[in-house]
Write an enzyme that holds these catalytic residues in place. Sequence first.
Site, PDB file in Angstrom:
ATOM      1  N   ARG A 149      42.751   7.575  41.182  1.00 23.19           N
ATOM      2  CA  ARG A 149      41.969   8.164  40.100  1.00 23.19           C
ATOM      3  C   ARG A 149      41.960   9.671  40.324  1.00 23.19           C
ATOM      4  NH1 ARG A 149      39.015   3.790  42.191  1.00 23.19           N
ATOM      5  NH2 ARG A 149      38.683   2.066  40.719  1.00 23.19           N
ATOM      6  N   LYS A 172      35.476   4.173  44.254  1.00 20.44           N
ATOM      7  CA  LYS A 172      34.162   3.876  43.698  1.00 20.44           C
ATOM      8  C   LYS A 172      33.314   3.106  44.708  1.00 20.44           C
ATOM      9  CE  LYS A 172      35.313   3.842  38.760  1.00 20.44           C
ATOM     10  NZ  LYS A 172      35.319   3.039  37.508  1.00 20.44           N
ATOM     11  N   HIS A 240      44.566   9.686  33.489  1.00 21.65           N
ATOM     12  CA  HIS A 240      44.300   8.299  33.858  1.00 21.65           C
ATOM     13  C   HIS A 240      45.428   7.378  33.419  1.00 21.65           C
ATOM     14  CE1 HIS A 240      41.437   5.613  35.680  1.00 21.65           C
ATOM     15  NE2 HIS A 240      41.558   4.769  34.684  1.00 21.65           N
ATOM     16  N   ARG A 243      47.782   6.621  36.193  1.00 24.84           N
ATOM     17  CA  ARG A 243      47.345   5.525  37.075  1.00 24.84           C
ATOM     18  C   ARG A 243      47.653   4.174  36.425  1.00 24.84           C
ATOM     19  NH1 ARG A 243      43.280   3.505  40.833  1.00 24.84           N
ATOM     20  NH2 ARG A 243      41.826   2.085  39.805  1.00 24.84           N
ATOM     21  N   HIS A 266      40.258  -1.998  43.054  1.00 25.49           N
ATOM     22  CA  HIS A 266      39.371  -2.751  42.165  1.00 25.49           C
ATOM     23  C   HIS A 266      38.492  -3.703  42.969  1.00 25.49           C
ATOM     24  CE1 HIS A 266      42.215  -2.250  38.458  1.00 25.49           C
ATOM     25  NE2 HIS A 266      41.393  -1.225  38.612  1.00 25.49           N
ATOM     26  N   TYR A 275      46.281  -5.844  33.478  1.00 26.63           N
ATOM     27  CA  TYR A 275      47.649  -5.347  33.490  1.00 26.63           C
ATOM     28  C   TYR A 275      48.668  -6.438  33.184  1.00 26.63           C
ATOM     29  CZ  TYR A 275      45.705  -1.037  35.151  1.00 26.63           C
ATOM     30  OH  TYR A 275      44.981   0.120  35.233  1.00 26.63           O
TER      31      TYR A 275
END
Length: 294
Positions: A149, A172, A240, A243, A266, A275
């Site tokens: 990111r 994150k 983004h 990515r 994730h 995806y």
Amino acid sequence: MQTLILAWADHLAQNRRRSAHTVRAYVATAHRLAAFLGEHWGEAVVADRLGRIDASDLRAYLAFRRAGGLGNSSAARELSAVRNFLGFAAGEGATPRLKGPRVKKGVPRPISPDEAVALTEDIADVAAEPWIAARDWAVLMLLYGAGLRIGEALALTGSILPLGQTLSVTGKRAKTRIVPLLPQVRNGIEAYVRLCPWPITRTDPLFRGAKGGVLDAAIIRRSVRAARGRLGLAERTTPHALRHSFATHLLGRGADLRSLQELLGHASLSSTQIYTAVDAALLMDVYRNAHPRA
């Protein structure tokens, strides 16, 4: 209420490991809710009163926000923040049940490998100075070549130097993952470090702005926006999107979902599964463009 909201913000940051951006957005929602309820109820809003909020109050709040132009996705996020705040203030059982707006799941729109390279080269070509060109190249290569990111790339410090075959990235909720560094990505970062006019110690930010401060993500976004205009690329071409392209192209070459989940950082496999829809959508585009009966 101010004390309660501050305590909630601290809980989100410390206990739930939410990003600073998420905490700011959630706190703003709590302030909006308190202001609305004060008008709606005609009385001061205190913590004890929040325990008696009902579904009609939440519907009225959402109607108020929707009247201001809030879309379904934003309304769903707003409701999620409100539920979280009320659960913290009055306990999970005190939050009224209310069905949120239906949100259609979007599919990420990747760009082609040629477009990714052309975008990066164009941004480097128009840079004001050679070290800035090398910097922008290195940042964009981290997004496309390592799946970072933009916030993760700009949060890197000199502690990653000297570079090895892999890179430790904090994403994150302070979750750390290891990503492999392709030779092209590693070479791009090393070229930038050689040209950077600012010293980079272990605690210094790796990527610097023109005056030596931390590089602002808005500068990279602005450069990408200008480059896609010069190249005639679609509006979906954003930092983004690089990515997304990293993930989509890996999946198309046979990467399994679990490995991709680890590379992207994730927390849930369901976040990575989008995806598969991207790959299927690309396949259908090829079919429609090539098949004589399509």
